[in-house]
Design a protein around this motif. Sequence first.
Motif, PDB file in Angstrom:
ATOM      1  N   PHE A 189      -7.591   9.285  -2.533  1.00 65.24           N
ATOM      2  CA  PHE A 189      -6.834  10.356  -2.461  1.00 65.24           C
ATOM      3  C   PHE A 189      -5.835  11.182  -3.102  1.00 65.24           C
ATOM      4  CE2 PHE A 189      -6.482   7.310   1.921  1.00 65.24           C
ATOM      5  CZ  PHE A 189      -7.162   8.415   2.784  1.00 65.24           C
ATOM      6  N   THR A 190      -6.043  10.728  -4.647  1.00 63.83           N
ATOM      7  CA  THR A 190      -5.231  11.184  -5.320  1.00 63.83           C
ATOM      8  C   THR A 190      -5.351  12.896  -5.246  1.00 63.83           C
ATOM      9  OG1 THR A 190      -5.252   9.507  -6.644  1.00 63.83           O
ATOM     10  CG2 THR A 190      -5.000  11.688  -8.114  1.00 63.83           C
ATOM     11  N   LEU A 229       1.168  10.632  -6.121  1.00 60.52           N
ATOM     12  CA  LEU A 229       1.795  11.476  -5.850  1.00 60.52           C
ATOM     13  C   LEU A 229       1.714  11.435  -7.317  1.00 60.52           C
ATOM     14  CD1 LEU A 229       4.275  11.464  -3.158  1.00 60.52           C
ATOM     15  CD2 LEU A 229       2.186  11.571  -2.855  1.00 60.52           C
ATOM     16  N   PRO A 230       1.942  11.235  -8.045  1.00 59.22           N
ATOM     17  CA  PRO A 230       2.268  11.233  -9.619  1.00 59.22           C
ATOM     18  C   PRO A 230       0.830  11.803 -10.242  1.00 59.22           C
ATOM     19  CG  PRO A 230       3.515   9.025  -9.584  1.00 59.22           C
ATOM     20  CD  PRO A 230       2.971   9.572  -7.847  1.00 59.22           C
ATOM     21  N   LEU A 240       1.278  -1.243   0.183  1.00 60.92           N
ATOM     22  CA  LEU A 240       0.093   0.129   0.195  1.00 60.92           C
ATOM     23  C   LEU A 240       1.214   0.951  -0.086  1.00 60.92           C
ATOM     24  CD1 LEU A 240      -2.863   1.483  -0.030  1.00 60.92           C
ATOM     25  CD2 LEU A 240      -2.561   1.416   2.443  1.00 60.92           C
ATOM     26  N   VAL A 241       1.684   1.278   1.021  1.00 55.16           N
ATOM     27  CA  VAL A 241       2.502   2.416   1.243  1.00 55.16           C
ATOM     28  C   VAL A 241       3.513   2.422  -0.253  1.00 55.16           C
ATOM     29  CG1 VAL A 241       5.878   3.285   1.887  1.00 55.16           C
ATOM     30  CG2 VAL A 241       2.961   2.207   3.239  1.00 55.16           C
ATOM     31  N   VAL A 242       4.559   1.638  -1.297  1.00 55.93           N
ATOM     32  CA  VAL A 242       4.110   2.413  -2.883  1.00 55.93           C
ATOM     33  C   VAL A 242       3.725   1.736  -3.267  1.00 55.93           C
ATOM     34  CG1 VAL A 242       5.570   0.239  -4.182  1.00 55.93           C
ATOM     35  CG2 VAL A 242       6.398  -0.321  -2.021  1.00 55.93           C
ATOM     36  N   VAL A 243       2.415   2.305  -3.769  1.00 61.37           N
ATOM     37  CA  VAL A 243       1.661   2.301  -4.651  1.00 61.37           C
ATOM     38  C   VAL A 243       1.383   2.989  -4.532  1.00 61.37           C
ATOM     39  CG1 VAL A 243      -1.490   1.471  -4.857  1.00 61.37           C
ATOM     40  CG2 VAL A 243       0.198  -0.131  -5.014  1.00 61.37           C
ATOM     41  N   SER A 244       0.626   3.523  -2.883  1.00 63.91           N
ATOM     42  CA  SER A 244       0.206   5.432  -2.905  1.00 63.91           C
ATOM     43  C   SER A 244       1.236   6.198  -3.041  1.00 63.91           C
ATOM     44  CB  SER A 244       0.088   5.416  -1.620  1.00 63.91           C
ATOM     45  OG  SER A 244      -0.819   4.474  -0.698  1.00 63.91           O
ATOM     46  N   ILE A 245       2.408   5.950  -3.175  1.00 61.26           N
ATOM     47  CA  ILE A 245       4.206   7.245  -3.352  1.00 61.26           C
ATOM     48  C   ILE A 245       3.961   7.047  -5.028  1.00 61.26           C
ATOM     49  CG2 ILE A 245       6.358   7.512  -3.379  1.00 61.26           C
ATOM     50  CD1 ILE A 245       5.577   6.736  -0.158  1.00 61.26           C
TER      51      ILE A 245
END
Lengths: 312, 424
Positions: free
Chosen positions: A187-188, A102-103, A93-98
């Motif tokens: 969250f985007t 973010l992009p 989830l952390v990796v996917v979120s960032i």
Amino acid sequence: MVNPQFIDRAVEENKKIRNQSKLQYRLMVVLFLLPALIVYGIFNIYGILMTFFYSLQKWSGISAKMSFIGLENYVKLLQDPVLWHSLSNNLILVVVSIAIQLPMGLILALIINSGLKGMKFFRTVYFIPMLVSTVAIGILWSLIYNPSFGMLNAILDLMKMGQFKTGWLGNETTAFAAVLITICWQFTPFYMILMRAGLVGIPNEIYESASIDGANGWKAFWNITLPLMAPVIKTSAVLSLVGSLKYFDLIYVMTDGGPNHATELMSTYMYKNSFVEFNMGYGSSIAAFIFMVAIFITATMLCFTRKTRVGE
Amino acid sequence: MKRFFPVLLAVMIAVTCSLSSITLAKKKISFWHIQVNKVTGSILDAAVKRFEKDHPDVDVEVVASENDPYKTKLKIAMGSGNPPDVFHSWGGGWLETFIEEGQVLNISKQLNQNGWKDIYVPSYLDMAKFNGKYYGVPANMSCALVWYNKELFKKYNVEVPKTYKELLKAITVFKSNNIIPISLGNKSKWPGALIFVYLADRIGGPSAFQNAYLRKRGFSFEAPTFIEAGKRVQELVSMGAFPEGFNGINYDNGESRILLYSGKAAMEIGTSAYLSFTKNEAPDFFKNNFDCFPFPAIEGGKGDPSDLVGGTYIYSVASKSKNKKESIELLRYISDKVYGQEWIDKAGNLAPVKGVEVKDPLLKKVADYMAQAKYIQAFYDQFLPPTMGELHKDTTQALFGKTMTPQEAAQKMEAKAKEELVKK
């Protein structure tokens, strides 16, 4: 002519007054900070300390009986396959979120910042997911994913791709991906607003002078926008990281950690142990574990980004 | 914040009371239940009103919460030392946890006086009985049955299956006509667990579960009965008996029931609450083509086909209650005949109290099944200690999702039983 003694005295008195006012000023600062500090102390610091205390106990959470068992909960925790599975889910989830939020946030921010016609409308549309409550989002997306009358399967049918239809949330292989997409969607917009604030803060003159030097479009973005956005991006990354490590609500609404722990996160597993299965002691040790993991990862990330700070 | 509101409320109440000319301080009882549904909630409210009328010196504060949040809420209230005076539970292991911690009042003495005990159906009152003592009164009777769409059965010439073989045949017929044979909303895990519990009962009879629970020699949760039940579950899944993605379909908000109402599915296995759901959600369907039959017998199985899987609501008094006498008195009102009659007439549920009359023909049918049942098998997840109950639901969901073999599921249950049940 002024008496030099008089000058000395004046200087001294001045100092006194300044010291006094400094002290007063400090007192005032403390006084203003106190209410927030008390609340923070009671609800956060005391809570964290008590979590560590409970994690050393065998306690059901409802009885007056509590027995000290030392590190037994932690030993059990390190051997618990479900916990490691949830930790790996959290890290995904952390990796996917960032890597996605973010992009995506930056791209959307650039789009609504481009000053094209009709952008006001899109700005509102893109921002809507941020305004909807998580529970409503959970129910909405559960209906989209619904195998029998959901929108997603209906669209697949229309596109003649019926063979890909599945019960998205009920299938262990697809459930987590489905939830991840929903979380990104939710969250985007938040990062879009943050990034846009960063973009607005970059003075136009820089771009003007850059264009005189012949740097336009992609080059300008790469050499001006990104470096100047670094602090905002860093803040967003930290927010996203901590948020992902303690994420709970959408999972609770959509899948409740199922099927068979496929979408279990550390926080949902902690909740289950503490409040469903009457293991407050063990649940507290999971909470302490989340706390330590979050501190460790955040500290690592801050150290790592401090070295490569740009433009501050 | 949670503590702040009660304090604020208390201050406000104190102020209003001192302002008004009330000099008589009323005793306060709090009553927590899970009847958030308008109809069932109003029935309890009426019972509380009757109690307040007969006891003008007592004020009852009624709090209704949703099923799952309720569990958390009660636990926190008990843990922080100010529980509600009267509270809801499902009997079984969940209630037993509280009893073991000394949080629940033993009311055997009162029940044995003036024949209070005799107004209840004994097998349901026994669900509040632990180590020979009574810790509450039953206020609901529920059992799981197979609910079906009559029209579809007629259309495809399917007889109501009496045996497992006939059930498989029915499934094949519906499947070949693009009808979902058995609807299932297994996100909440217990709907699928119902099927597993029924299969285990029909294969091994009541003793298989009871003796495994009591840790008797030669019995365990790894016994052939449970492995066989797991195999049958996977057999049904392989046949395509259930809707696509059933492990993500939510029973609580009606996603699985709508398949039955809309004629997309032929059957669903659910508790008797299904009746009142259908009455409210699809009144036309309820009137015209809604019916039920008991879970089929399994050829060569030890279980009696009249056995039912069922449960109840138990209302108990907290041992920390400051007004024990009044709280026990309230128990009478929320489980007596007047309440029971309303519970049946208005909500379409059944009440475990003697002398009530069931008018609705379908409900009567359910009541008759219950009366004929030789044995009521409690839902495992309510009967077992909470950790085991959760594991049972998790492993069953994995069985249905075919991500765990029947042997693995049984081994996990047995390993947990060794941890949890030996203490007893």
